[in-house]
Design a protein around this motif. Structure first.
Motif, short mmCIF file in Angstrom:
data_model
loop_
_atom_site.label_atom_id
_atom_site.label_comp_id
_atom_site.label_asym_id
_atom_site.label_seq_id
_atom_site.Cartn_x
_atom_site.Cartn_y
_atom_site.Cartn_z
N THR A 300 -1.78 2.20 11.00
CA THR A 300 -0.86 3.01 10.20
C THR A 300 -1.55 3.46 8.92
N ASP A 301 -0.79 3.89 7.94
CA ASP A 301 -1.36 4.39 6.69
C ASP A 301 -1.57 3.31 5.64
N HIS A 302 -1.25 2.05 5.99
CA HIS A 302 -1.41 0.95 5.04
C HIS A 302 -1.60 -0.34 5.83
N TRP A 303 -2.45 -1.23 5.35
CA TRP A 303 -2.70 -2.47 6.07
C TRP A 303 -1.46 -3.34 6.19
N LEU A 304 -0.52 -3.21 5.26
CA LEU A 304 0.69 -4.02 5.35
C LEU A 304 1.67 -3.51 6.41
N THR A 305 1.55 -2.26 6.79
CA THR A 305 2.43 -1.74 7.84
C THR A 305 1.79 -1.82 9.23
N ASP A 306 0.49 -2.11 9.30
CA ASP A 306 -0.16 -2.25 10.61
C ASP A 306 0.53 -3.30 11.50
N PRO A 307 0.90 -4.48 10.96
CA PRO A 307 1.54 -5.48 11.84
C PRO A 307 2.84 -5.00 12.47
N ILE A 308 3.54 -4.09 11.81
CA ILE A 308 4.79 -3.59 12.36
C ILE A 308 4.52 -2.79 13.63
N ALA A 309 3.48 -1.98 13.61
CA ALA A 309 3.12 -1.24 14.82
C ALA A 309 2.68 -2.17 15.93
N ALA A 310 1.98 -3.26 15.57
CA ALA A 310 1.47 -4.18 16.59
C ALA A 310 2.60 -4.85 17.37
N ILE A 311 3.68 -5.24 16.68
CA ILE A 311 4.76 -5.91 17.40
C ILE A 311 5.48 -4.94 18.32
N VAL A 312 5.53 -3.67 17.96
CA VAL A 312 6.16 -2.69 18.84
C VAL A 312 5.38 -2.57 20.16
N SER A 313 4.07 -2.51 20.08
CA SER A 313 3.26 -2.47 21.30
C SER A 313 3.45 -3.74 22.11
#
Length: 342
Positions: A300-313
């Motif tokens: 994503t556009d920030h390292w703190l929001t990357d984990p949110i995308a990971a759980i969706v996958s």
């Protein structure tokens, strides 16, 4: 059963729209709560939650400590509901997370903190709930009805609401911008193909790993393996797994590591490769792996929001695994949608 017939699958695919709805409808509540939080200038934060909601709070703990530099501790709801002890919480900011907002122990602990002089903020999908009534401020997550027992879109929208609150308290424009850009990244995340990893999850046990904010995602993933697939899964920080748990690693033992584009990525990658070298079948959301297998992932556009995308996958994969095992992930055995703990 096709991939689009379970409620869980439909709700996973709704996540980008649910986050967009939160972004378009939740801003006033979040900014108002953030302004009130800045006014009290808390020296520490508390969280009150159970299950997936508690995993969301673990993520918010790291966000608080990394962004606000304020420690955040999870409070056991039974401190009040069972032991009838009121904490000394004057000046604390309490974040209580509950999808239903109806569990008596969460409500009583939140009310107790508020009565002790803390400021309680409720993050819930039910703004008319008992939890909302006892809190100083309520942040509806705007997820819409979630009918599958396994929480997916309510977990993600709880993460986003809590992170957005922290970003507004800090007045971090870059983080707020990254949160607003999330729906497109989450749409990409729903399309990530983790079928190779799914085929490896064919035993009775596995590990999920994370570090920092991503450890909260590993916790949530382990829970979902247990409740939807009947697979025993244990979540560890990559800093801890080599201190004992590694002893049960054997040839082909499945491991999934959750990494973000942050300062902990290289640490998790090192451990993932070490476990692969010991014979484990290891997958992780990083392109920096040398021996383990990289999973397709949406950064994503920030390292703190990357984990949110990971759980969706991950959610897309675990729903597929459940169906492949002949399990309906919408109705896990022994479980119901709302558990009201006293």
């Amino acid at each position: 059963m096709t991939s689009d017939t379970t409620l869980m699958r439909r709700e996973i695919l709704e996540i980008p729209d649910a986050v967009e709805r939160l972004l378009s409808q939740g801003g006033n509540d979040i900014r108002k709560a953030a302004a009130a939080a800045r006014d009290i200038n808390p020296t520490f934060l508390l969280s009150v939650a159970r299950g997936s909601s508690d995993h969301a709070c673990t993520y918010l703990k790291y966000a608080s400590e990394l962004v606000l530099r304020r420690p955040m501790a999870s409070v056991g709801p039974s401190v009040k509901s069972v032991y009838d002890v009121d904490l000394i919480a004057n000046g604390a900011l309490c974040v209580s997370v509950s999808q239903s907002g109806m569990s008596p122990d969460i409500v009583r602990m939140t009310d107790s903190v508020q009565a002790a002089g803390g400021m309680a903020i409720a993050i819930t999908n039910n703004p008319e709930s008992d939890l909302a009534k006892v809190a100083s401020a309520t942040l509806p997550i705007h997820a819409g009805p979630e009918l599958s027992v396994a929480a997916t879109k309510t977990f993600v929208t709880s993460l986003v609401a809590g992170l957005w609150l922290i970003a507004e308290i800090k007045q971090d424009a870059a983080l707020v911008a990254a949160i607003r850009a999330l729906p497109a990244h989450l749409a990409t995340a729903t399309a990530c193909d983790w079928s190779e990893a799914a085929q490896a999850m064919n035993g009775r046990s596995l590990f999920t790993l994370g570090r920092g904010p991503s450890w909260a995602i590993a916790n949530e993933a382990a829970l979902k393996f247990k409740e939807t697939c009947l697979i025993h899964a244990e979540s560890y920080s990559s800093a801890e797994v080599l201190h004992g748990p590694v002893s049960i690693i054997e040839q082909g033992f499945p491991v999934i590591g959750f990494a973000a584009g942050d300062a902990a990525e290289s640490k998790l990658v090192e451990v993932a490769d070490t476990l692969a070298d010991k014979g484990a079948t290891v997958f992780a959301t990083s392109a920096k792996l040398k021996k383990a297998t990289a999973l397709p992932h949406a950064r994503t556009d920030h390292w703190l929001t990357d984990p949110i995308a990971a759980i969706v996958s991950f959610y897309g994969m675990v729903e597929n695994i459940a169906r492949s095992r002949g399990i309906n992930p919408d109705t896990p055995r022994h479980l119901k949608k709302v558990t009201e703990t006293v």
